[in-house]
Design a protein around this motif. Structure first.
Motif, PDB file in Angstrom:
ATOM      1  N   LEU A 346      43.048  -1.711   6.067  1.00 21.59           N
ATOM      2  CA  LEU A 346      42.606  -2.355   4.835  1.00 21.59           C
ATOM      3  C   LEU A 346      43.059  -3.812   4.777  1.00 21.59           C
ATOM      4  CD1 LEU A 346      43.162   0.409   2.111  1.00 21.59           C
ATOM      5  CD2 LEU A 346      40.980  -0.568   2.867  1.00 21.59           C
ATOM      6  N   ALA A 347      44.317  -4.046   5.193  1.00 18.95           N
ATOM      7  CA  ALA A 347      44.825  -5.418   5.161  1.00 18.95           C
ATOM      8  C   ALA A 347      44.040  -6.312   6.125  1.00 18.95           C
ATOM      9  CB  ALA A 347      46.312  -5.424   5.500  1.00 18.95           C
ATOM     10  N   GLU A 352      39.803 -10.460   6.844  1.00 17.11           N
ATOM     11  CA  GLU A 352      38.563 -10.920   7.482  1.00 17.11           C
ATOM     12  C   GLU A 352      37.418 -11.066   6.488  1.00 17.11           C
ATOM     13  OE1 GLU A 352      35.539  -9.431  11.059  1.00 17.11           O
ATOM     14  OE2 GLU A 352      37.594  -8.655  10.938  1.00 17.11           O
ATOM     15  N   ALA A 353      37.396 -10.232   5.465  1.00 24.54           N
ATOM     16  CA  ALA A 353      36.249 -10.212   4.546  1.00 24.54           C
ATOM     17  C   ALA A 353      36.319 -11.277   3.455  1.00 24.54           C
ATOM     18  CB  ALA A 353      36.146  -8.828   3.913  1.00 24.54           C
ATOM     19  N   THR A 388      36.918  -0.186   1.797  1.00 21.75           N
ATOM     20  CA  THR A 388      36.217  -0.707   0.612  1.00 21.75           C
ATOM     21  C   THR A 388      35.589  -2.078   0.902  1.00 21.75           C
ATOM     22  OG1 THR A 388      38.315  -1.647  -0.149  1.00 21.75           O
ATOM     23  CG2 THR A 388      37.698   0.531  -0.987  1.00 21.75           C
ATOM     24  N   TRP A 389      36.187  -2.843   1.745  1.00 23.92           N
ATOM     25  CA  TRP A 389      35.636  -4.150   2.096  1.00 23.92           C
ATOM     26  C   TRP A 389      34.402  -4.002   2.974  1.00 23.92           C
ATOM     27  CZ3 TRP A 389      37.577  -7.901  -0.693  1.00 23.92           C
ATOM     28  CH2 TRP A 389      38.882  -7.764  -1.198  1.00 23.92           C
ATOM     29  N   GLU A 418      32.675   2.755  -8.356  1.00 25.17           N
ATOM     30  CA  GLU A 418      32.709   4.199  -8.567  1.00 25.17           C
ATOM     31  C   GLU A 418      33.586   4.877  -7.496  1.00 25.17           C
ATOM     32  OE1 GLU A 418      29.616   8.015  -8.821  1.00 25.17           O
ATOM     33  OE2 GLU A 418      28.879   5.977  -8.386  1.00 25.17           O
ATOM     34  N   LYS A 419      33.461   4.450  -6.280  1.00 23.01           N
ATOM     35  CA  LYS A 419      34.261   5.062  -5.211  1.00 23.01           C
ATOM     36  C   LYS A 419      35.742   4.745  -5.393  1.00 23.01           C
ATOM     37  CE  LYS A 419      34.498   5.640  -0.236  1.00 23.01           C
ATOM     38  NZ  LYS A 419      33.880   5.295   1.078  1.00 23.01           N
ATOM     39  N   GLU A 420      36.034   3.523  -5.783  1.00 25.85           N
ATOM     40  CA  GLU A 420      37.425   3.162  -6.024  1.00 25.85           C
ATOM     41  C   GLU A 420      38.008   3.966  -7.172  1.00 25.85           C
ATOM     42  OE1 GLU A 420      37.392  -0.988  -6.682  1.00 25.85           O
ATOM     43  OE2 GLU A 420      37.277  -1.539  -4.547  1.00 25.85           O
TER      44      GLU A 420
END
Length: 604
Positions: A346-347, A352-353, A388-389, A418-420
């Protein structure tokens, strides 16, 4: 007639009586020569015997028969009143014998120095021969006194063999009188050697008698197998007890070191004590597994909450703070490692995103959707699709390909949110379930009485010391002026407990005589979370029960009657994450405490 042994007048060697009787040795008058010297002396003896015979014939011709011999002059008186002996003329028989003896002696020395001459005898043998020579010579003189003139004339050459070169014959002085026999200046050598031997034997006897009987062997007897076994058992017992006192009851972070210490001691124990050590190692390993599992579950919960808020670095720091001893258990591989990998991905995905999204949004805001789509193509969607990104960038790509309609963008954002929300709800459900399970165990857990002994108040230590006094079973605290090291809000402070307490239930009774106090929880000596419960300050005793659990907004609650709870305000949770309790009296206050006890739910 008995034949005695003699000594050779040439080399001094003793001549056996058998050699004299058998003719192996040479006897000339009273002189004797051994078989070796006989070979060199015999030619000289023959030559000298011819000279006296010729001299005697000439003398007879000069002396007519009946002629009177010339008178000798009267002898002069000796100094002592004796008559001095008449001097011998050169032609007298004694003088002739002396001269013959000198010549014979010189010839014997020359023969001895020749290459084929006889070897010299030892000095000791020569000395013994010289010592015995006077007696033999005296015996020869007595025999010569009664002999015939021919024997006297023949003996003149023989006795010359005994005379030293240029000196008078042995046993006689230069005047012709017999000299007294020489005497040795010291005791005989045999007597000296015998005395030395006797002294040595005496010294040995005295040493043996002084030593006495041999001392008995005082070495201890070799212990039996039973004694060795008993000593080993006693040694094992002492070592076990010493290790038990040294290790004690270790905290969660010290369990691995305690196991290593017991494993080291196990190799030196025997019998039942080795079995007890193995049981202790097994118990500590079980506690280590339990403590590690509890810590991993707690960190997973806290790290998940931080990750949901976007604080990925803080979440990874929580995992990095887990002690190395907890990372060797199975729970670390099963639960911790997958969560750490997820947070790391995730980090990386966010790093990158975020710059790509910012640039793409700028192009999209200007209506340049093609360029915005090109920017998003730089994101590694295959690697971070399940993050999530990745989901957010995938939705934006669909939107920008469709012309970037607002409706499509809203739908993509809605799906992400919604997913979060679903993930956050799942984490909350798990946390709530764990909380219910832990609180359900409180009823069956025993209370741990903390007492009022100031020796165990170390979190922090009583400050000032004179402000705190145990009275019977009560702890009396009296505060004066504010303490500068505690921000000027505290007049006296004292703490008790252990630094690894994380979640626990605290119960105590208090009586405010004057002023007020704050309750510190998770006190580690360096800091604590300061609570401000609602206190009753009427000078009477009141009970206070506080639940310390978790790290969210309702982590600190006061337990009221009827199962009700009330949140307690606190200053900052970051001051300390685990620890005991402390009483912080406000300046110019006096508060009494008693019946202080705790139930520890989870340890850090």
């Amino acid at each position: 007639m008995r034949v005695v042994s003699r000594y050779c007048d040439s080399c001094g060697t003793k001549i056996p009586a058998e050699d004299i009787a058998g003719g192996a040795a040479l006897q000339v008058d009273d002189a004797y020569y051994c078989a070796e010297c006989k070979v060199d002396v015999l030619p000289l003896v023959g030559k000298k015997e011819q000279e006296p015979a010729a001299g005697a014939a000439a003398g007879g011709a000069r002396s007519a028969p009946g002629a009177a011999a010339p008178e000798a002059p009267p002898a002069a008186a000796a100094p002592g009143g004796r008559k001095a002996p008449a001097s011998r003329s050169a032609g007298s028989p004694p003088a002739q014998r002396a001269a013959a003896r000198r010549r014979l002696k010189a010839g014997a020395k020359e023969a001895a120095g020749a290459p084929n001459g006889a070897a010299r005898r030892p000095v000791r043998a020569q000395r013994e021969a010289r010592a015995a020579a006077p007696a033999a010579e005296a015996a020869g003189e007595r025999r010569a006194a009664g002999g015939a003139a021919a024997r006297a004339a023949g003996g003149a050459g023989a006795r010359g063999l005994k005379r030293r070169a240029g000196g008078p014959p042995r046993g006689r002085s230069g005047s012709g009188e017999r000299a007294p026999a020489p005497r040795r200046s010291g005791p005989p050598m045999g007597l000296i050697l015998g005395g030395c031997a006797a002294a040595g034997v005496l010294i040995v006897i005295v040493a043996v008698m002084a030593a006495g009987p041999r001392a008995a062997d005082t070495r201890p007897a070799r212990p039996s197998a039973e004694q060795l076994a008993a000593e080993a058992a006693a040694r094992s017992e002492r070592l076990f007890q010493q290790t038990q006192a040294e290790v004690g009851e270790p905290r969660a972070e010290q369990l691995a070191a305690a196991i290593a210490r017991w494993s080291e001691v196990r190799a030196e124990l025997s019998g039942e004590w080795a079995t007890k050590a193995e049981a202790e190692i097994a118990r500590l390993r079980t506690e280590l597994d339990q403590a590690a599992a509890a810590r991993i579950a707690e960190v997973a919960e806290r790290a998940g909450a931080l990750a949901a808020k976007g604080q990925l670095e803080e979440a990874l720091q929580l995992w990095a703070a887990v002690p190395g001893s907890f990372r060797r258990v199975q729970a670390w591989a099963d639960k911790a490692m997958p969560e750490i990998e997820r947070l790391e991905r995730l980090a990386l995905a966010r790093a990158e995103a975020e710059p790509l999204l910012a640039k793409a949004e700028q192009y999209a805001a200007a209506g340049e959707y093609e360029r915005a789509l090109g920017v998003l193509e730089g994101f590694d969607l295959e690697r971070y699709r399940d993050t999530t990104w990745g989901e957010r960038i995938a939705a934006l790509r669909e939107q920008y390909r469709g012309g970037g309609s607002e409706a499509a963008q809203q739908q993509a954002v809605a799906r992400i949110k919604e997913k979060e929300a679903q993930q956050a709800a799942e984490r909350e459900r798990q946390r709530a379930q764990k909380r219910r399970d832990d609180l359900a165990r409180l009823a069956s857990m025993p209370w741990e009485n903390l007492g009022v002994d100031l020796m165990i108040y170390k979190l922090p230590e009583p400050t000032p010391k004179e402000s705190w006094k145990p009275v019977d079973k009560e702890l009396h605290g009296t505060a004066g002026a504010a303490l500068s090291q505690w921000g000027g809000e505290i007049g006296a402070i004292a703490g008790v407990g252990k630094p690894d307490w994380q979640d626990y239930l605290l119960e105590l009774e208090y009586k405010v005589v004057r002023g007020s106090f704050s309750l510190g929880v998770r006190a580690s000596g360096r800091g604590f979370v300061k609570l401000e419960p609602e206190l009753v300050k009427d000078g009477n005793w009141h009970k206070l029960t506080v639940l310390v659990y978790g790290y969210d907004e309702d982590a600190f609650q006061e337990m009221l009657a009827g199962g009700r709870t009330r949140k307690i305000a606190y200053d900052s949770m970051r001051d300390s994450l685990a620890g005991g309790i402390c009483f912080a009296l406000h300046p110019q206050s006096e508060v009494h405490f008693r019946d202080i006890k705790v139930k520890v739910i989870n340890r850090r």
